[in-house]
Scaffold this motif. Structure first.
Motif, PDB file in Angstrom:
ATOM      1  N   UNK A  68       8.242   0.867  -4.603  1.00  0.00           N
ATOM      2  CA  UNK A  68       6.998   0.828  -5.375  1.00  0.00           C
ATOM      3  C   UNK A  68       6.016  -0.182  -4.788  1.00  0.00           C
ATOM      4  N   UNK A  69       6.499  -1.352  -4.373  1.00  0.00           N
ATOM      5  CA  UNK A  69       5.638  -2.375  -3.780  1.00  0.00           C
ATOM      6  C   UNK A  69       5.028  -1.876  -2.480  1.00  0.00           C
ATOM      7  N   UNK A  70       5.838  -1.246  -1.647  1.00  0.00           N
ATOM      8  CA  UNK A  70       5.323  -0.709  -0.383  1.00  0.00           C
ATOM      9  C   UNK A  70       4.272   0.373  -0.620  1.00  0.00           C
ATOM     10  N   UNK A  71       4.461   1.167  -1.665  1.00  0.00           N
ATOM     11  CA  UNK A  71       3.463   2.187  -1.998  1.00  0.00           C
ATOM     12  C   UNK A  71       2.158   1.537  -2.443  1.00  0.00           C
ATOM     13  N   UNK A  72       2.253   0.432  -3.194  1.00  0.00           N
ATOM     14  CA  UNK A  72       1.040  -0.273  -3.634  1.00  0.00           C
ATOM     15  C   UNK A  72       0.320  -0.928  -2.457  1.00  0.00           C
ATOM     16  N   UNK A  73       1.065  -1.461  -1.491  1.00  0.00           N
ATOM     17  CA  UNK A  73       0.445  -2.027  -0.292  1.00  0.00           C
ATOM     18  C   UNK A  73      -0.312  -0.931   0.467  1.00  0.00           C
ATOM     19  N   UNK A  74       0.306   0.226   0.616  1.00  0.00           N
ATOM     20  CA  UNK A  74      -0.343   1.335   1.316  1.00  0.00           C
ATOM     21  C   UNK A  74      -1.599   1.783   0.583  1.00  0.00           C
ATOM     22  N   UNK A  75      -1.543   1.821  -0.763  1.00  0.00           N
ATOM     23  CA  UNK A  75      -2.711   2.224  -1.554  1.00  0.00           C
ATOM     24  C   UNK A  75      -3.842   1.212  -1.403  1.00  0.00           C
ATOM     25  N   UNK A  76      -3.495  -0.088  -1.388  1.00  0.00           N
ATOM     26  CA  UNK A  76      -4.515  -1.127  -1.211  1.00  0.00           C
ATOM     27  C   UNK A  76      -5.145  -1.032   0.166  1.00  0.00           C
TER      28      UNK A  76
END
Length: 327
Positions: A68-76
């Protein structure tokens, strides 16, 4: 749960396994006093499994959080890219206008004013440039405020990602301990309960009522998996752990759940025992390391533990923390 707690649970699990093994290897002279009863063996194996399942569920939770954290980094990152491009475009626009005025005035605005050639036109151009530059500067500043906010968020996420990656690496080592303990637990269960290799004759014959909703669809899928074997970190189609069975069941109903009992608890709508209906979830133990699906009539369908099959049990077989409904 923290990493130290996970290591502690793994150590306690190993100690519990050792206790079971000790019961099975008592020397002849004292056997009359130490030979364990089936109930005592059940209690020892249950203790070992409770400790181990906490480690298993923590492993699942950490992997879910890291993803989930990696997905949020990619979204940012995806949001930052166009913002930076907009700033560049605005700065280029102002530069292009300024260059155009410079070229149209020959040797430069000051020379044009001194020579008296097209002074009115040049002043109009300079006023336009000042107006455009001021508007563009405000837009750039606004964009920079948003960009700075995203950059700050990204830095925090990257720090969190590093922490979770460290946990993930440590849990990869713990995984070897888990697998070793699981193998030992299975060997102990086989040694003590050889007759349990096939449990089909002991299956609860209860057939649930399947409501016409997401919970009913999920419950029907779970019911169809009866007899399949438990496997830690598995979510089908042939083997499951407890949260993996729930995840796979609700996927059939178009609902997305994490592969972790603790995270599933955070995502569902909490309900009371009196509100339970078939397809709702029942969560167990204070650290929420086990989950099952309510089947009706005080029964649940669950993937119990290693060496056992998906089966129907009485709901109150272990300490219940709460109840939830997937909406």
């Amino acid at each position: 749960m923290g990493t130290h707690r996970t290591r502690g649970a793994a150590v306690r699990a190993a100690a519990a396994f050792a206790a079971v093994a000790t019961l099975l290897t008592v020397p002849g002279p004292v056997r009359a006093y130490a030979d364990p009863t089936p109930a005592e063996l059940d209690a020892q194996v249950a203790t070992a499994w409770d400790e181990l399942e906490s480690v298993v569920e923590h492993y699942d939770t950490t992997r879910e959080n890291l993803a989930a954290t990696r997905a949020r980094v990619a979204a940012t990152d995806a949001q930052l890219a166009p913002l930076n491009q907009q700033i560049d475009d605005l700065q280029r626009k102002v530069g292009t206008i300024a260059a155009g005025i410079y070229k149209s005035s020959g040797e430069g605005p000051a020379t044009a004013l001194l020579s008296g050639e097209s002074a009115g036109s040049l002043l109009n151009q300079l006023a336009l440039l000042d107006h455009v530059a001021r508007d563009q500067d405000q837009a750039i500043q606004a964009l920079r405020v948003v960009t700075d906010r995203y950059e700050t968020q990204r830095r925090a996420l990257k720090n969190l990602e590093r922490q979770q990656s460290t946990q993930d690496r440590e849990l990869t080592v713990t995984k070897a301990v888990i697998e070793s303990n699981l193998a030992e637990l299975q060997a102990l269960r086989t040694k003590v309960y050889a007759a349990r290799a096939s449990r089909s004759g002991l299956r609860d014959p209860y057939v649930p009522v399947f409501p016409n909703d997401a919970g009913g669809t999920a419950l029907r899928y779970a019911y169809q998996q009866l007899g399949k074997w438990y496997e830690w970190a598995a979510a089908g189609p042939n083997t499951f752990d407890c949260s993996g069975l729930v995840l796979a069941a609700f996927r059939q109903a178009g609902r997305t759940l994490p592969h972790s009992a603790a995270l599933q608890w955070k995502q569902v709508r909490h309900i009371t025992r009196d509100d339970l209906r078939p397809g709702d979830l029942v969560f167990y133990y204070s650290d929420i390391h086990h989950v099952a699906m309510y089947a009706g009539d005080g029964r649940i369908i669950e993937a119990p533990q290693t060496g056992q099959q998906i089966s129907i049990h009485q709901m109150d077989h272990a300490p219940i923390v709460g109840y939830g409904r997937v909406v």
